[in-house]
Write an enzyme that holds these catalytic residues in place. Structure first.
Site, PDB file in Angstrom:
ATOM      1  N   SER A   8       0.838  -1.200   0.000  1.00 19.31           N
ATOM      2  CA  SER A   8       0.000   0.000   0.000  1.00 19.31           C
ATOM      3  C   SER A   8       0.871   1.247   0.000  1.00 19.31           C
ATOM      4  O   SER A   8       1.984   1.243   0.552  1.00 19.31           O
ATOM      5  CB  SER A   8      -0.853  -0.020   1.272  1.00 19.31           C
ATOM      6  OG  SER A   8      -1.440   1.237   1.490  1.00 19.31           O
TER       7      SER A   8
ATOM      8  N   TYR B 195      -1.745  -1.519  10.784  1.00 20.40           N
ATOM      9  CA  TYR B 195      -1.982  -2.036   9.428  1.00 20.40           C
ATOM     10  C   TYR B 195      -0.810  -1.661   8.517  1.00 20.40           C
ATOM     11  O   TYR B 195      -0.249  -2.497   7.806  1.00 20.40           O
ATOM     12  CB  TYR B 195      -3.295  -1.472   8.858  1.00 20.40           C
ATOM     13  CG  TYR B 195      -3.445  -1.675   7.370  1.00 20.40           C
ATOM     14  CD1 TYR B 195      -3.702  -2.936   6.853  1.00 20.40           C
ATOM     15  CD2 TYR B 195      -3.298  -0.613   6.471  1.00 20.40           C
ATOM     16  CE1 TYR B 195      -3.817  -3.140   5.477  1.00 20.40           C
ATOM     17  CE2 TYR B 195      -3.414  -0.799   5.104  1.00 20.40           C
ATOM     18  CZ  TYR B 195      -3.677  -2.057   4.613  1.00 20.40           C
ATOM     19  OH  TYR B 195      -3.776  -2.253   3.251  1.00 20.40           O
TER      20      TYR B 195
ATOM     21  N   LYS C 283       2.307  -3.975   6.443  1.00 19.80           N
ATOM     22  CA  LYS C 283       2.681  -3.893   5.017  1.00 19.80           C
ATOM     23  C   LYS C 283       4.180  -3.621   4.882  1.00 19.80           C
ATOM     24  O   LYS C 283       4.873  -4.244   4.083  1.00 19.80           O
ATOM     25  CB  LYS C 283       1.888  -2.791   4.307  1.00 19.80           C
ATOM     26  CG  LYS C 283       0.403  -3.094   4.176  1.00 19.80           C
ATOM     27  CD  LYS C 283       0.142  -4.293   3.292  1.00 19.80           C
ATOM     28  CE  LYS C 283      -1.313  -4.690   3.246  1.00 19.80           C
ATOM     29  NZ  LYS C 283      -1.535  -6.031   2.688  1.00 19.80           N
TER      30      LYS C 283
HETATM   31  P1  NAD Z   1     -10.724  -7.600   1.107  1.00 20.75           P
HETATM   32  O1  NAD Z   1     -10.912  -7.654   2.576  1.00 20.75           O
HETATM   33  O2  NAD Z   1     -11.907  -7.372   0.246  1.00 20.75           O
HETATM   34  O3  NAD Z   1     -10.005  -8.951   0.616  1.00 20.75           O
HETATM   35  C1  NAD Z   1      -9.078  -9.650   1.423  1.00 20.75           C
HETATM   36  C2  NAD Z   1      -9.506 -11.103   1.444  1.00 20.75           C
HETATM   37  O4  NAD Z   1      -8.583 -11.838   2.251  1.00 20.75           O
HETATM   38  C3  NAD Z   1     -10.897 -11.321   2.034  1.00 20.75           C
HETATM   39  O5  NAD Z   1     -11.674 -12.085   1.132  1.00 20.75           O
HETATM   40  C4  NAD Z   1     -10.643 -12.077   3.336  1.00 20.75           C
HETATM   41  O6  NAD Z   1     -11.683 -12.999   3.631  1.00 20.75           O
HETATM   42  C5  NAD Z   1      -9.317 -12.755   3.035  1.00 20.75           C
HETATM   43  N1  NAD Z   1      -8.495 -13.067   4.225  1.00 20.75           N
HETATM   44  C6  NAD Z   1      -8.169 -12.240   5.246  1.00 20.75           C
HETATM   45  N2  NAD Z   1      -7.393 -12.891   6.136  1.00 20.75           N
HETATM   46  C7  NAD Z   1      -7.222 -14.148   5.653  1.00 20.75           C
HETATM   47  C8  NAD Z   1      -6.543 -15.294   6.126  1.00 20.75           C
HETATM   48  N3  NAD Z   1      -5.903 -15.292   7.306  1.00 20.75           N
HETATM   49  N4  NAD Z   1      -6.559 -16.424   5.385  1.00 20.75           N
HETATM   50  C9  NAD Z   1      -7.230 -16.458   4.207  1.00 20.75           C
HETATM   51  N5  NAD Z   1      -7.914 -15.416   3.722  1.00 20.75           N
HETATM   52  C10 NAD Z   1      -7.907 -14.271   4.432  1.00 20.75           C
HETATM   53  O7  NAD Z   1      -9.607  -6.507   0.812  1.00 20.75           O
HETATM   54  P2  NAD Z   1      -9.127  -5.875  -0.563  1.00 20.75           P
HETATM   55  O8  NAD Z   1      -9.559  -4.464  -0.577  1.00 20.75           O
HETATM   56  O9  NAD Z   1      -9.462  -6.746  -1.688  1.00 20.75           O
HETATM   57  O10 NAD Z   1      -7.559  -5.882  -0.326  1.00 20.75           O
HETATM   58  C11 NAD Z   1      -6.730  -6.933  -0.773  1.00 20.75           C
HETATM   59  C12 NAD Z   1      -5.304  -6.672  -0.316  1.00 20.75           C
HETATM   60  O11 NAD Z   1      -4.878  -5.427  -0.809  1.00 20.75           O
HETATM   61  C13 NAD Z   1      -5.152  -6.614   1.206  1.00 20.75           C
HETATM   62  O12 NAD Z   1      -3.915  -7.226   1.547  1.00 20.75           O
HETATM   63  C14 NAD Z   1      -5.104  -5.128   1.487  1.00 20.75           C
HETATM   64  O13 NAD Z   1      -4.386  -4.833   2.644  1.00 20.75           O
HETATM   65  C15 NAD Z   1      -4.390  -4.606   0.258  1.00 20.75           C
HETATM   66  N6  NAD Z   1      -4.688  -3.193  -0.023  1.00 20.75           N
HETATM   67  C16 NAD Z   1      -5.990  -2.804  -0.174  1.00 20.75           C
HETATM   68  C17 NAD Z   1      -6.267  -1.455  -0.411  1.00 20.75           C
HETATM   69  C18 NAD Z   1      -7.692  -0.983  -0.555  1.00 20.75           C
HETATM   70  O14 NAD Z   1      -7.924   0.208  -0.510  1.00 20.75           O
HETATM   71  N7  NAD Z   1      -8.672  -1.850  -0.751  1.00 20.75           N
HETATM   72  C19 NAD Z   1      -5.218  -0.518  -0.503  1.00 20.75           C
HETATM   73  C20 NAD Z   1      -3.911  -0.970  -0.368  1.00 20.75           C
HETATM   74  C21 NAD Z   1      -3.647  -2.312  -0.134  1.00 20.75           C
HETATM   75  C1  UD1 Z   2      -7.003   4.916   3.843  1.00 23.17           C
HETATM   76  C2  UD1 Z   2      -5.917   4.582   4.827  1.00 23.17           C
HETATM   77  C3  UD1 Z   2      -4.763   3.936   4.082  1.00 23.17           C
HETATM   78  C4  UD1 Z   2      -5.264   2.706   3.343  1.00 23.17           C
HETATM   79  C5  UD1 Z   2      -6.395   3.107   2.407  1.00 23.17           C
HETATM   80  C6  UD1 Z   2      -7.014   1.936   1.711  1.00 23.17           C
HETATM   81  C7  UD1 Z   2      -6.097   6.193   6.672  1.00 23.17           C
HETATM   82  C8  UD1 Z   2      -5.467   7.364   7.332  1.00 23.17           C
HETATM   83  N1  UD1 Z   2      -5.486   5.781   5.526  1.00 23.17           N
HETATM   84  O1  UD1 Z   2      -6.466   5.815   2.878  1.00 23.17           O
HETATM   85  O2  UD1 Z   2      -3.751   3.567   4.987  1.00 23.17           O
HETATM   86  O3  UD1 Z   2      -4.218   2.109   2.587  1.00 23.17           O
HETATM   87  O4  UD1 Z   2      -7.435   3.763   3.165  1.00 23.17           O
HETATM   88  O5  UD1 Z   2      -7.738   1.149   2.587  1.00 23.17           O
HETATM   89  O6  UD1 Z   2      -7.087   5.641   7.114  1.00 23.17           O
HETATM   90  N2  UD1 Z   2     -12.879  11.031   3.544  1.00 23.17           N
HETATM   91  C9  UD1 Z   2     -13.919  11.847   3.903  1.00 23.17           C
HETATM   92  N3  UD1 Z   2     -15.051  11.273   4.407  1.00 23.17           N
HETATM   93  C10 UD1 Z   2     -15.197   9.940   4.567  1.00 23.17           C
HETATM   94  C11 UD1 Z   2     -14.112   9.084   4.192  1.00 23.17           C
HETATM   95  C12 UD1 Z   2     -12.955   9.670   3.689  1.00 23.17           C
HETATM   96  O7  UD1 Z   2     -13.827  13.063   3.775  1.00 23.17           O
HETATM   97  O8  UD1 Z   2     -16.248   9.482   5.066  1.00 23.17           O
HETATM   98  C13 UD1 Z   2     -11.656  11.634   2.965  1.00 23.17           C
HETATM   99  C14 UD1 Z   2     -10.396  11.376   3.758  1.00 23.17           C
HETATM  100  O9  UD1 Z   2     -10.210  12.345   4.743  1.00 23.17           O
HETATM  101  C15 UD1 Z   2      -9.332  11.418   2.641  1.00 23.17           C
HETATM  102  C16 UD1 Z   2     -10.073  10.886   1.409  1.00 23.17           C
HETATM  103  O10 UD1 Z   2     -11.459  11.041   1.697  1.00 23.17           O
HETATM  104  O11 UD1 Z   2      -8.951  12.739   2.378  1.00 23.17           O
HETATM  105  C17 UD1 Z   2      -9.797   9.422   1.129  1.00 23.17           C
HETATM  106  O12 UD1 Z   2     -10.040   8.676   2.306  1.00 23.17           O
HETATM  107  P1  UD1 Z   2     -10.048   7.080   2.311  1.00 23.17           P
HETATM  108  O13 UD1 Z   2     -10.921   6.584   1.222  1.00 23.17           O
HETATM  109  O14 UD1 Z   2     -10.352   6.633   3.710  1.00 23.17           O
HETATM  110  O15 UD1 Z   2      -8.569   6.686   1.913  1.00 23.17           O
HETATM  111  P2  UD1 Z   2      -7.169   7.164   2.558  1.00 23.17           P
HETATM  112  O16 UD1 Z   2      -7.369   7.920   3.805  1.00 23.17           O
HETATM  113  O17 UD1 Z   2      -6.384   7.819   1.489  1.00 23.17           O
END
Ligand code: NAD
Ligand code: UD1
Length: 350
Positions: free
Chosen positions: A131, A156, A160
């Site tokens: 991330s 979290y 990572k």
């Molecule tokens: P998500 O929660 O939708 O998907 C993660 C999946 O992993 C889920 O289906 C969950 O059931 C499974 N899981 C969790 N722990 C497990 C375990 N111990 N064994 C087997 N399965 C397990 O999340 P996502 O948004 O699809 O994210 C996927 C990956 O990307 C994650 O590692 C997350 O940290 C990373 N990531 C997501 C975002 C985002 O904004 N969505 C941003 C940066 C990084």
């Molecule tokens: C957040 C996490 C980041 C993570 C990412 C994906 C924090 C500080 N950061 O990123 O570590 O990798 O999610 O899961 O939590 N906002 C509003 N109202 C809302 C929600 C969000 O104004 O109800 C604003 C936030 O202040 C920010 C922007 O929208 O400026 C994006 O927020 P968000 O979607 O939560 O993502 P990040 O904060 O960038």
């Protein structure tokens, strides 16, 4: 290639499975369903049918990555994998502050067990979901992969950052030990994934009240929440609200298919940002959503959310140069597809 996808029923994993199968790869999905549902598998099949792929084979193992025996049995039953794309993990920032042990145990210990069982099973290539949070408070934007990592702002983020280091060390040790088959580690640093598959069949289904911006907006649009709180309008940005690099989840999914190229070329350790390189503010997103979908999103300005920063966005040039990947979809596509998913699934997957 023969690919293991952990977390394959989750938000990003499900979209990536679709793109992998479209690109001709064989995929095995492993997930403990802690944050997703098995019915996603049927949805993936339907998406593939719409894409012209009938009766796709979708082997699924409901296994936890911390479960050595479950993993070993799965590896025993399947042909040797060319690569594991590792999405499985817990991802809620706020929850990680309240439950750090659970995050370190699930994400860090779980990955240690996974990679140990992988190497026993003869697979030493991994694409890891990292991330942009590893940059902490970045020194500048656009952020290239060479930018300094900064102290994690929450458990979290720490998981990572640690896992990036652990996976890198595995490769380094292999090279030092003269291993003829050293680990290949591709670290993908995602910026802010939003959107959904165009069909509206798969998308993001957060449990409880969403923490992230786009699912909050779509739940306001569908009437599940009354109004959006905009966290701060006194940031150093063009309209005072926070600026982020939103990326369509289908582009992100395609980034994983492209990353397999690095694995095939036995890349060693490579890090790529997956973002668009463009920053949009909270109000830019709100207005783009309203315009794309003809729906008004009531909002009010709230205090800043602790831990948020003004602005950050990626420099995505390396992924384009090395992998030939770049994001194709824009903010309008992201808003349209997020809404289409929510509109068709007002309560998420049920
Ligand atoms: P998500 O929660 O939708 O998907 C993660 C999946 O992993 C889920 O289906 C969950 O059931 C499974 N899981 C969790 N722990 C497990 C375990 N111990 N064994 C087997 N399965 C397990 O999340 P996502 O948004 O699809 O994210 C996927 C990956 O990307 C994650 O590692 C997350 O940290 C990373 N990531 C997501 C975002 C985002 O904004 N969505 C941003 C940066 C990084
Ligand atoms: C957040 C996490 C980041 C993570 C990412 C994906 C924090 C500080 N950061 O990123 O570590 O990798 O999610 O899961 O939590 N906002 C509003 N109202 C809302 C929600 C969000 O104004 O109800 C604003 C936030 O202040 C920010 C922007 O929208 O400026 C994006 O927020 P968000 O979607 O939560 O993502 P990040 O904060 O960038």
């Amino acid at each position: 290639m023969n690919i293991l996808v952990t977390g394959g029923t989750g938000f990003i994993g499900s979209h990536t499975v679709v793109e992998l199968i479209k690109a001709g790869h064989r995929v095995v999905i492993l997930d403990n369903l802690s944050n997703s549902k098995e019915l996603v598998l049927g949805r993936i099949s339907r998406v593939l049918e719409l894409e012209g792929i009938k009766n796709a084979d979708l082997p699924f193992y409901m296994v936890d990555i911390r479960d050595r025996e479950g993993l070993a049995a799965m590896f025993e039953a399947e042909p040797v994998f060319d690569c594991c794309i590792h999405f499985a993990g817990l991802k809620a920032v706020g929850e990680s502050v309240l439950k750090p042990w659970e995050y370190y145990e699930n994400n860090v210990y779980g990955t240690l067990v996974l990679v140990d069982e992988m190497r026993k099973a003869g697979c030493k290539s991994i694409i890891f979901s990292s991330s942009a949070t590893v940059y902490g408070v970045p020194d500048f934007s656009p952020i290239p992969e060479t930018a300094q990592k900064h102290a994690a702002m929450h458990p979290y983020g720490a998981t990572k950052s640690m896992l990036e280091d652990i996976l890198t060390d595995l490769h380094t040790a292999d090279v030092k030990n003269g291993d003829e088959n050293p680990w290949n580690v591709v670290i993908l640093r995602y910026f802010n994934p939003i959107g959904a598959h165009r069909s509206g069949l798969i998308g993001e289904d957060p449990s409880g009240i969403p923490n992230n911006l786009m699912p909050y907006i779509t739940q306001v649009a569908v009437g599940r929440l009354a109004k959006l709180g905009v966290f701060g309008n006194d940031y150093q940005t063009h309209d005072g609200t926070g600026v982020r690099d939103y990326i369509h989840v289908v582009d992100l999914a395609k980034g994983h298919v492209a990353a397999l190229k690095a694995v095939e070329e036995k890349c060693g350790v490579e890090i790529f940002n997956l973002g668009t390189g463009v920053g949009y503010s909270v109000l830019d997103v709100v207005h783009a959503f309203e315009e794309a979908n003809g729906i008004e999103i009531p909002y009010e300005i709230k205090p800043r959310r602790p831990g948020d920063i003004d602005s950050y966005y990626s420099n995505p040039a390396k992924a384009q140069e090395v992998l030939g990947w770049k994001a194709e979809l824009d903010l309008v596509d992201m808003c349209r597809d997020s809404w289409n998913w929510q509109k068709n699934n007002p309560k998420g997957y049920i």
